[in-house]
Design a protein around this motif. Structure first.
Motif, PDB file in Angstrom:
ATOM      1  N   ASN A   9      -5.616   7.831  -8.264  1.00 31.89           N
ATOM      2  CA  ASN A   9      -6.225   6.528  -8.527  1.00 31.89           C
ATOM      3  C   ASN A   9      -7.614   6.524  -7.908  1.00 31.89           C
ATOM      4  O   ASN A   9      -7.746   6.406  -6.694  1.00 31.89           O
ATOM      5  CB  ASN A   9      -5.341   5.422  -7.928  1.00 31.89           C
ATOM      6  CG  ASN A   9      -5.953   4.050  -8.101  1.00 31.89           C
ATOM      7  OD1 ASN A   9      -6.942   3.883  -8.828  1.00 31.89           O
ATOM      8  ND2 ASN A   9      -5.386   3.057  -7.427  1.00 31.89           N
ATOM      9  N   LYS A  11      -9.826   4.317  -8.091  1.00 32.81           N
ATOM     10  CA  LYS A  11     -10.327   2.986  -7.724  1.00 32.81           C
ATOM     11  C   LYS A  11     -11.772   2.827  -8.211  1.00 32.81           C
ATOM     12  O   LYS A  11     -12.109   3.390  -9.252  1.00 32.81           O
ATOM     13  CB  LYS A  11     -10.165   2.756  -6.214  1.00 32.81           C
ATOM     14  CG  LYS A  11      -8.719   3.065  -5.763  1.00 32.81           C
ATOM     15  CD  LYS A  11      -8.421   2.634  -4.367  1.00 32.81           C
ATOM     16  CE  LYS A  11      -6.977   3.010  -4.023  1.00 32.81           C
ATOM     17  NZ  LYS A  11      -6.553   2.533  -2.718  1.00 32.81           N
ATOM     18  N   HIS A  95      -1.427  -3.164  -8.766  1.00 34.20           N
ATOM     19  CA  HIS A  95      -1.833  -2.508  -7.518  1.00 34.20           C
ATOM     20  C   HIS A  95      -2.066  -3.586  -6.452  1.00 34.20           C
ATOM     21  O   HIS A  95      -2.547  -4.685  -6.766  1.00 34.20           O
ATOM     22  CB  HIS A  95      -3.113  -1.697  -7.746  1.00 34.20           C
ATOM     23  CG  HIS A  95      -3.420  -0.791  -6.599  1.00 34.20           C
ATOM     24  ND1 HIS A  95      -4.006  -1.253  -5.445  1.00 34.20           N
ATOM     25  CD2 HIS A  95      -3.173   0.517  -6.397  1.00 34.20           C
ATOM     26  CE1 HIS A  95      -4.127  -0.239  -4.586  1.00 34.20           C
ATOM     27  NE2 HIS A  95      -3.617   0.844  -5.141  1.00 34.20           N
ATOM     28  N   GLU A 167       3.931   1.510  -2.641  1.00 33.86           N
ATOM     29  CA  GLU A 167       2.753   1.706  -1.797  1.00 33.86           C
ATOM     30  C   GLU A 167       2.742   0.659  -0.681  1.00 33.86           C
ATOM     31  O   GLU A 167       2.325  -0.487  -0.911  1.00 33.86           O
ATOM     32  CB  GLU A 167       1.478   1.546  -2.634  1.00 33.86           C
ATOM     33  CG  GLU A 167       1.348   2.538  -3.767  1.00 33.86           C
ATOM     34  CD  GLU A 167      -0.110   2.737  -4.190  1.00 33.86           C
ATOM     35  OE1 GLU A 167      -0.534   3.887  -4.206  1.00 33.86           O
ATOM     36  OE2 GLU A 167      -0.807   1.748  -4.461  1.00 33.86           O
ATOM     37  N   ILE A 172      -2.287   2.195   2.946  1.00 33.90           N
ATOM     38  CA  ILE A 172      -3.299   2.495   1.924  1.00 33.90           C
ATOM     39  C   ILE A 172      -4.678   2.597   2.561  1.00 33.90           C
ATOM     40  O   ILE A 172      -5.162   1.636   3.158  1.00 33.90           O
ATOM     41  CB  ILE A 172      -3.307   1.418   0.821  1.00 33.90           C
ATOM     42  CG1 ILE A 172      -1.985   1.448   0.048  1.00 33.90           C
ATOM     43  CG2 ILE A 172      -4.486   1.626  -0.117  1.00 33.90           C
ATOM     44  CD1 ILE A 172      -1.879   0.391  -1.042  1.00 33.90           C
ATOM     45  N   GLY A 173      -5.270   3.770   2.435  1.00 33.48           N
ATOM     46  CA  GLY A 173      -6.636   3.978   2.907  1.00 33.48           C
ATOM     47  C   GLY A 173      -6.785   3.900   4.414  1.00 33.48           C
ATOM     48  O   GLY A 173      -7.897   3.815   4.926  1.00 33.48           O
ATOM     49  N   GLY A 212      -0.022   5.966  -0.445  1.00 28.99           N
ATOM     50  CA  GLY A 212      -0.522   5.479   0.853  1.00 28.99           C
ATOM     51  C   GLY A 212      -0.863   6.671   1.727  1.00 28.99           C
ATOM     52  O   GLY A 212       0.035   7.268   2.324  1.00 28.99           O
ATOM     53  N   SER A 213      -2.153   7.049   1.737  1.00 28.93           N
ATOM     54  CA  SER A 213      -2.631   8.172   2.545  1.00 28.93           C
ATOM     55  C   SER A 213      -1.913   9.490   2.258  1.00 28.93           C
ATOM     56  O   SER A 213      -1.709  10.301   3.164  1.00 28.93           O
ATOM     57  CB  SER A 213      -2.557   7.818   4.041  1.00 28.93           C
ATOM     58  OG  SER A 213      -3.356   6.672   4.322  1.00 28.93           O
ATOM     59  N   LEU A 232       1.089   8.493  -5.909  1.00 26.73           N
ATOM     60  CA  LEU A 232      -0.093   7.797  -6.417  1.00 26.73           C
ATOM     61  C   LEU A 232      -1.114   7.887  -5.284  1.00 26.73           C
ATOM     62  O   LEU A 232      -0.889   7.358  -4.200  1.00 26.73           O
ATOM     63  CB  LEU A 232       0.256   6.339  -6.755  1.00 26.73           C
ATOM     64  CG  LEU A 232      -0.858   5.486  -7.379  1.00 26.73           C
ATOM     65  CD1 LEU A 232      -1.415   6.111  -8.658  1.00 26.73           C
ATOM     66  CD2 LEU A 232      -0.345   4.073  -7.682  1.00 26.73           C
ATOM     67  N   GLY A 234      -5.030   7.821  -3.645  1.00 25.16           N
ATOM     68  CA  GLY A 234      -6.390   7.303  -3.710  1.00 25.16           C
ATOM     69  C   GLY A 234      -7.387   8.335  -3.213  1.00 25.16           C
ATOM     70  O   GLY A 234      -7.771   9.260  -3.931  1.00 25.16           O
ATOM     71  N   GLY A 235      -7.780   8.205  -1.951  1.00 23.19           N
ATOM     72  CA  GLY A 235      -8.843   9.028  -1.362  1.00 23.19           C
ATOM     73  C   GLY A 235      -8.739  10.523  -1.638  1.00 23.19           C
ATOM     74  O   GLY A 235      -9.733  11.167  -2.010  1.00 23.19           O
TER      75      GLY A 235
HETATM   76  O1  LIG Z   1      -3.774   2.800  -3.119  1.00 25.57           O
HETATM   77  C1  LIG Z   1      -3.538   3.984  -3.212  1.00 25.57           C
HETATM   78  C2  LIG Z   1      -3.307   4.611  -4.520  1.00 25.57           C
HETATM   79  O2  LIG Z   1      -3.149   3.657  -5.523  1.00 25.57           O
HETATM   80  C3  LIG Z   1      -3.461   4.845  -2.014  1.00 25.57           C
HETATM   81  O3  LIG Z   1      -4.745   5.055  -1.553  1.00 25.57           O
HETATM   82  P1  LIG Z   1      -4.999   6.157  -0.399  1.00 25.57           P
HETATM   83  O4  LIG Z   1      -4.352   7.431  -0.898  1.00 25.57           O
HETATM   84  O5  LIG Z   1      -6.505   6.260  -0.314  1.00 25.57           O
HETATM   85  O6  LIG Z   1      -4.335   5.646   0.840  1.00 25.57           O
END
Ligand SMILES: O=C(CO)COP(=O)(O)O
Length: 251
Positions: A9, A11, A95, A167, A172-173, A212-213, A232, A234-235
């Motif tokens: 994702n 974002k 989300h 998540e 998250i992040g 989540g991370s 799923l 993000g970073g």
């Molecule tokens: O929100 C997320 C994926 O949708 C998770 O984000 P991170 O992997 O950056 O923590």
């Protein structure tokens, strides 16, 4: 056996040129979609180009949101008909960032899940608790309620094709991953909720991601858990090398 599903994702990150460069690096290096689903969830303006660039490869392209109506006076929104027409396969719904900042509710997530199937898109439905809710021991009830409301009225066949992403918002992040046991405990509860609300067969088929991370260093342990079928991310999905490692781990 549920096929693993690894989705990046992005974002609100990258410019179109970065996105195209990423896809050029990745599209011919992802493992076969017989063994793992590899998906990039990109910003709307990139979707058309990225679908074209990935045609005939094992990399799929998803949207990060959509409206539930086919068309109409909804300034700034994007319809499921448009996503389908562009060749997008999946759409992320509910989300936590959309729930927190853009008024997404369980009700709109449910409408969007129905709309996704009506237009031949597969929903990735996100659920998860805040730190405050976890500390108040509300995680299981809250997540079960989110799952039930999101799936309400879908057919058993549709639920089997739905992806649910657990998540925890506090992970998250933040660099704080839930431990694999904590993540699995909730994913097991999600599956049990699907069994109760829909059927044992649907629960057996539905794929549940953790988010989540997640990063290359922790994905193996997460995927070894009994009820975690994917991630799923993000970073750690923003760089081609890192994304490829994550997808390889899913294989
Ligand atoms: O929100 C997320 C994926 O949708 C998770 O984000 P991170 O992997 O950056 O923590």
């Amino acid at each position: 056996m549920r096929k693993p599903i690894i989705a990046g994702n992005w974002k609100m990150n990258k410019l179109l040129s970065d996105a195209k460069g990423f896809v050029a690096d990745v599209k011919n290096n992802v493992p076969s979609s017989d063994s793992v689903d590899a998906i990039i969830c990109a910003p709307y303006p990139f979707l058309y180009e990225l679908v074209k660039e990935t045609e005939g490869t094992d990399l799929k392209v998803a949207a990060q949101n959509m409206h539930y109506e086919e068309s109409g006076a909804y300034t700034g929104e994007v319809s499921p008909a448009v996503l389908k027409d562009l060749g997008v396969t999946h759409v992320v719904l509910g989300h936590s960032e959309r729930r927190e900042m853009f008024n997404e509710t369980d009700e709109t997530v449910n409408k969007k899940a129905h709309a996704a199937f009506n237009y031949g898109l597969l929903p990735i439905v996100c659920v998860g608790e805040t730190l405050e809710q976890r500390e108040a021991n509300q995680t299981m009830d809250l997540v079960a309620a989110q799952v039930k409301k999101a799936l309400d009225g879908l057919t058993e066949a549709q639920v089997k094709e739905t992806v649910i992403a657990y998540e925890p918002i506090w992970a998250i992040g933040t660099g704080k991953t839930a431990t694999s046991e904590q993540a699995n405990e909730v994913c097991t509860h999600v599956r049990k909720t699907v069994a109760e609300a829909v059927s044992a067969d649907a629960a057996d088929a539905v794929r549940i991601q953790y988010g989540g991370s997640v990063k290359p260093a922790n994905i193996d342990e997460l995927l070894q858990q009994s009820d975690i079928d994917g991630a799923l991310v993000g970073g750690a999905s923003l760089e081609a090398d890192s994304f490829l490692k994550l997808v390889e781990a899913g294989k």
